[in-house]
Scaffold this active site. Sequence first.
Site, short mmCIF file in Angstrom:
data_model
loop_
_atom_site.label_atom_id
_atom_site.label_comp_id
_atom_site.label_asym_id
_atom_site.label_seq_id
_atom_site.Cartn_x
_atom_site.Cartn_y
_atom_site.Cartn_z
N ASN A 245 0.80 -1.24 0.00
CA ASN A 245 0.00 0.00 0.00
C ASN A 245 0.83 1.29 0.00
O ASN A 245 0.39 2.30 -0.54
CB ASN A 245 -1.02 -0.01 1.15
CG ASN A 245 -0.40 -0.23 2.50
OD1 ASN A 245 0.58 -0.94 2.64
ND2 ASN A 245 -0.97 0.40 3.51
N GLY B 170 2.65 -6.39 6.74
CA GLY B 170 1.57 -6.99 5.96
C GLY B 170 0.42 -7.41 6.85
O GLY B 170 0.23 -6.88 7.95
N SER B 171 -0.32 -8.40 6.37
CA SER B 171 -1.56 -8.79 7.05
C SER B 171 -1.28 -9.70 8.26
O SER B 171 -0.22 -10.32 8.36
CB SER B 171 -2.45 -9.53 6.06
OG SER B 171 -1.78 -10.68 5.60
N GLU C 79 4.90 -5.92 11.49
CA GLU C 79 4.10 -4.70 11.39
C GLU C 79 2.81 -5.08 10.70
O GLU C 79 2.76 -5.22 9.47
CB GLU C 79 4.85 -3.63 10.59
CG GLU C 79 6.12 -3.13 11.26
CD GLU C 79 5.85 -2.14 12.39
OE1 GLU C 79 4.75 -1.55 12.43
OE2 GLU C 79 6.74 -1.95 13.23
N CYS D 276 -2.66 1.34 6.55
CA CYS D 276 -2.80 0.44 7.71
C CYS D 276 -3.30 1.18 8.94
O CYS D 276 -3.95 0.59 9.79
CB CYS D 276 -1.48 -0.23 8.02
SG CYS D 276 -0.14 0.95 8.31
N GLU E 182 -10.68 -5.88 8.70
CA GLU E 182 -10.05 -4.59 8.42
C GLU E 182 -10.53 -4.12 7.04
O GLU E 182 -10.48 -4.89 6.08
CB GLU E 182 -8.53 -4.77 8.42
CG GLU E 182 -7.77 -3.51 8.12
CD GLU E 182 -6.25 -3.74 8.01
OE1 GLU E 182 -5.79 -4.88 8.16
OE2 GLU E 182 -5.55 -2.76 7.75
P1 NAD Z 1 0.05 -9.36 2.73
O1 NAD Z 1 0.21 -9.96 4.07
O2 NAD Z 1 -0.88 -9.99 1.78
O3 NAD Z 1 1.47 -9.27 1.97
C1 NAD Z 1 2.61 -8.74 2.59
C2 NAD Z 1 3.83 -9.41 2.02
O4 NAD Z 1 3.79 -10.80 2.31
C3 NAD Z 1 4.00 -9.27 0.51
O5 NAD Z 1 5.35 -8.97 0.23
C4 NAD Z 1 3.61 -10.64 -0.01
O6 NAD Z 1 4.30 -11.00 -1.18
C5 NAD Z 1 3.97 -11.56 1.13
N1 NAD Z 1 3.10 -12.72 1.23
C6 NAD Z 1 1.77 -12.78 0.91
N2 NAD Z 1 1.30 -14.03 1.15
C7 NAD Z 1 2.33 -14.76 1.61
C8 NAD Z 1 2.47 -16.11 2.03
N3 NAD Z 1 1.45 -16.96 2.01
N4 NAD Z 1 3.69 -16.53 2.43
C9 NAD Z 1 4.73 -15.68 2.47
N5 NAD Z 1 4.66 -14.39 2.07
C10 NAD Z 1 3.48 -13.93 1.66
O7 NAD Z 1 -0.34 -7.83 3.02
P2 NAD Z 1 -0.65 -6.67 1.98
O8 NAD Z 1 -1.92 -6.98 1.27
O9 NAD Z 1 0.54 -6.35 1.18
O10 NAD Z 1 -0.89 -5.46 2.97
C11 NAD Z 1 -2.10 -5.27 3.62
C12 NAD Z 1 -2.01 -5.57 5.09
O11 NAD Z 1 -0.81 -5.07 5.63
C13 NAD Z 1 -3.11 -4.90 5.88
O12 NAD Z 1 -3.56 -5.77 6.88
C14 NAD Z 1 -2.43 -3.70 6.49
O13 NAD Z 1 -3.04 -3.22 7.66
C15 NAD Z 1 -1.07 -4.25 6.76
N6 NAD Z 1 -0.11 -3.17 6.80
C16 NAD Z 1 0.51 -2.90 7.97
C17 NAD Z 1 1.40 -1.86 8.04
C18 NAD Z 1 2.12 -1.52 9.30
O14 NAD Z 1 3.03 -0.71 9.24
N7 NAD Z 1 1.78 -2.08 10.43
C19 NAD Z 1 1.67 -1.09 6.90
C20 NAD Z 1 1.02 -1.42 5.72
C21 NAD Z 1 0.14 -2.46 5.67
#
Ligand code: NAD
Length: 454
Positions: free
Chosen positions: A114, A187-188, A209, A243, A331
Amino acid sequence: MNYQDITNQQRYFFNTNATKDVAFRIKELKRLKAILKKNEKLLYDAIYIDFKKSEFETYTTELSIIYHEIDLALSKIKKWVKKRKVSTSLVNLPGKSYILPEPYGTVLVIGAWNYPYQLSLCPAISAIAAGCTVILKPSELPSSTSSILAQLINQNFDSNFFKVIQGGVKETTKLLKVKFDKIFFTGSVTVGKIIYQAAAQHLTPVTLELGGKSPAIITKDVNIDLTAKRLVWAKFLNAGQTCIAPDYVMVESSIHDQLLSAIQNHITKADYNVSNHNYTQIINDKNFDRLTKLIDPSKKFIGGIGDAKKRIIPPTILKDITFSDPSMQEEIFGPILPILTFDSIDQAIKKIKSLPSPLSCYVFTKNKTLKNKILHEIPFGGGAINDAVMHFIEQSLPFGGIGDSGIGNYHGKYGFETFSHHKSILQKTFWIELNLKYAPYSIKKLKWLKRLIG
Ligand code: NAD
């Protein structure tokens, strides 16, 4: 080259001690800033291709944050790396105690989509400042930004020190089989758990995070217009794909209608439109469809009908929402703002506390007692009083979650600490030795020891 080989080479380079030299770190941070500055146009173009993010938002919410992070590290690094003297107990005198911040080693940074530049590069900057070598895996969803990051980093840095590996689930799964000295993931929650499990196989420390539903609590005594203005900006920035965006609003019933009309007014004034560069697209069809399902047409106050072809959902306000509505089950991470009301702050706090701990919480109030009550009773990562999202740019504040919203934190000095092991040292001399601890033990020795150690 496979991932194990890349990591081995980075570890070999780390073991040459090159990154322990502060001058080396400074040189590499300056190099990074210069490369980004020189290629800003490419960075703007790539992110615009991916989700129509404007130059304005890309500069203010991505590049300026990265530049500030580099500048802060450059100005403070010599202080951060210093050994930290601490007190020494009586039994160890004469002697001194200190803490040496040491780089973890070879680290893996996994970014989210994002804010694809700053969420990837800010942790990498902290890792470089701390003296680590870095493998960066940006999110694959914004494919142009992922490629431009790979191009700029891989063409300008020694891969033994800093390398971008592109890829999605398949590649990340393979990467996670390798032993790293630290993993920093954004990420998530679902993927965060996968990362944590993979790291556990190697006992690798992690910073996670993650996300969650960040509430904005609004009491009846606020400046309604300014509250609405700040809320609207924080929510619809990046089309809600933030996020720490206010996920939902809990407003005191008596000002509900006034707040709604002020929100509507500020949405109109902001003129959110992708074609005028005031707004962004939804990242992909999957998220567009997911978000559309969260909009209950019978509860729509404004917005709602999106353009699937262009992946645009207008700012959408949902009213008369309860905690059992679809929009309150996950979320949101998009431009939909459910409005709930409360009459009793105790009930509102109780409800929020029954949900997973959010990454952020925002309190709009002039009531000091109430503000303190919320701050002390609800667990959350961080937040703001009478504002939203802006706490993120405060470099002196650690940024991170608690419980489901994450483990650990970063930004500024906290980022440096996150990538450092704190080596604890007690240093003694040879010129004197108290013999009390040595056998043969005696009542007399014990008496003296009790006096010394209490
Ligand atoms: P995501 O968890 O889908 O992906 C994050 C990363 O993980 C990507 O690089 C992706 O390639 C990798 N990934 C995805 N699935 C995987 C798997 N099965 N095994 C290993 N790696 C995998 O998250 P997103 O869609 O990129 O981001 C959205 C989420 O991230 C939301 O929940 C948001 O709140 C959170 N977020 C948190 C912060 C923070 O600073 N705390 C910042 C931005 C986003």
